[in-house]
Design a protein around this motif. Structure first.
Motif, short mmCIF file in Angstrom:
data_model
loop_
_atom_site.label_atom_id
_atom_site.label_comp_id
_atom_site.label_asym_id
_atom_site.label_seq_id
_atom_site.Cartn_x
_atom_site.Cartn_y
_atom_site.Cartn_z
N TYR A 154 1.05 -1.16 -0.01
CA TYR A 154 0.16 -0.11 0.00
C TYR A 154 0.94 1.41 -0.02
O TYR A 154 1.93 1.19 0.43
N ARG A 198 -9.16 -3.79 -4.79
CA ARG A 198 -10.41 -3.18 -5.35
C ARG A 198 -11.35 -4.13 -5.98
O ARG A 198 -12.64 -3.65 -5.81
N ALA A 204 -16.17 0.55 -5.78
CA ALA A 204 -15.20 1.15 -5.06
C ALA A 204 -14.88 2.38 -6.02
O ALA A 204 -14.94 2.04 -7.47
N THR A 208 -7.93 8.28 -7.43
CA THR A 208 -7.48 8.66 -6.15
C THR A 208 -8.34 9.80 -5.32
O THR A 208 -7.94 10.19 -4.21
N THR A 222 -12.71 7.32 1.03
CA THR A 222 -12.44 6.00 0.34
C THR A 222 -11.95 6.54 -1.13
O THR A 222 -12.39 7.21 -1.68
N TRP A 223 -10.86 5.87 -1.34
CA TRP A 223 -10.15 6.14 -2.61
C TRP A 223 -9.49 5.01 -3.36
O TRP A 223 -9.32 3.72 -2.35
N SER A 224 -9.07 4.84 -4.37
CA SER A 224 -8.38 3.71 -5.03
C SER A 224 -7.13 4.22 -5.46
O SER A 224 -7.06 5.21 -6.38
N ARG A 225 -6.16 3.19 -5.74
CA ARG A 225 -4.76 3.50 -6.36
C ARG A 225 -4.19 2.37 -6.78
O ARG A 225 -3.83 1.46 -5.81
N THR A 228 -5.73 -1.00 -5.62
CA THR A 228 -5.95 -0.94 -4.13
C THR A 228 -7.22 -0.03 -3.64
O THR A 228 -6.96 0.88 -4.36
N THR A 229 -7.91 -0.70 -3.23
CA THR A 229 -8.82 0.56 -2.36
C THR A 229 -8.60 0.73 -0.88
O THR A 229 -8.43 0.05 -0.10
N TYR A 230 -8.73 1.93 -0.55
CA TYR A 230 -8.46 2.56 0.73
C TYR A 230 -9.52 3.16 1.38
O TYR A 230 -10.40 3.91 0.70
#
Length: 245
Positions: A154, A198, A204, A208, A222-225, A228-230
């Motif tokens: 991450y 993700r 999701a 970002t 919540t965001w994705s990069r 991967t989702t955070y």
């Protein structure tokens, strides 16, 4: 009551039949009025139930069923061409209904998965919180997660990198591993960061840009990069979490 608990309560709720003054139903309906995403889910759920009722009403019972029940005997034999046989018509109607409902359920499930995931993780942070490893060393946390098959590749933004760690936990979502990284704030408050693939959370965010959502006492982003989702959470409001984004 959080969103997940409200959804579980309202899945079996029937407007006009169930008592709106029931404590659980009353709290769930109040939660719907306070949360726009939960309100959209509830509207879709009610539309789905209405569609089921309408489709079931259109299925005709077999010819002579009423007379058979009343007379307690088999009705006289009626010759019906094969394509108008009641059982075939009922089967065809059931197939059409099944196809229609399957499409609706898939669409609804994809739309609501993020909401349920967010509510479930928030519930863990607020009610079931426990750590598998307690340490303020972020490198040790990453190594522990990697060693246990949990997401460890991450990326932390500058604001999170400056915070001391508190520990980590190994979670599961839809049989997929979820990493929980905990950060220590002032006055021994905590900041929770959930990390998951993700693909495990349909709906999701694809970018970002953080999506902010209040879940009970927990402010979330919540965001994705890079696949991967955070999900970041802290007790407080929108301003409480924006400084960590």
């Amino acid at each position: 009551m959080n969103n997940l608990e409200a959804m579980e309560t309202l899945r079996s709720y029937r407007a006009g039949v169930d008592d709106d003054n029931d404590p659980d139903i009353s709290r769930a309906l109040a939660q719907v009025r306070q949360d726009s995403e939960l309100e959209r889910w509830f509207e879709q759920h009610r539309a789905f139930n209405s569609r089921v009722k309408d489709q079931l009403r259109k299925i005709e019972p077999p010819l002579g069923l009423r007379e058979k029940i009343l007379a307690g005997r088999l009705p006289s034999k009626v010759v019906v061409v094969w394509w108008r046989r009641p059982e075939l018509l009922a089967m065809a109607a059931a197939v059409v209904l099944l196809i229609s409902l399957t499409g609706f359920l898939i669409s609804s499930a994809n739309h609501n998965t993020l909401n349920v995931y967010r509510a479930r993780m928030a519930k863990f942070a607020l009610r079931e919180y426990r750590m598998n490893l307690v340490t303020n060393d972020l490198t040790q946390i990453r190594n522990y997660l990697a060693g246990h098959g949990s997401p460890a590749d991450y990326t932390l933004n500058p604001a999170l990198e400056k915070l001391p760690g508190a520990g980590c936990a190994l979670l599961k979502w839809q049989n997929q591993p979820v990493s929980l990284i905990c950060f220590r704030l002032e006055h021994d408050d905590l900041l929770w960061l959930f990390v998951v693939n993700r693909a495990a959370v349909p709906g999701a965010p694809a970018t970002t840009a953080p999506q902010l959502q209040q879940v009970g006492k927990l402010a979330t982003a919540t965001w994705s990069r890079q696949g991967t989702t955070y999900l970041l959470g802290v007790i407080g409001d929108r301003q409480s979490i924006e400084k960590y984004l």
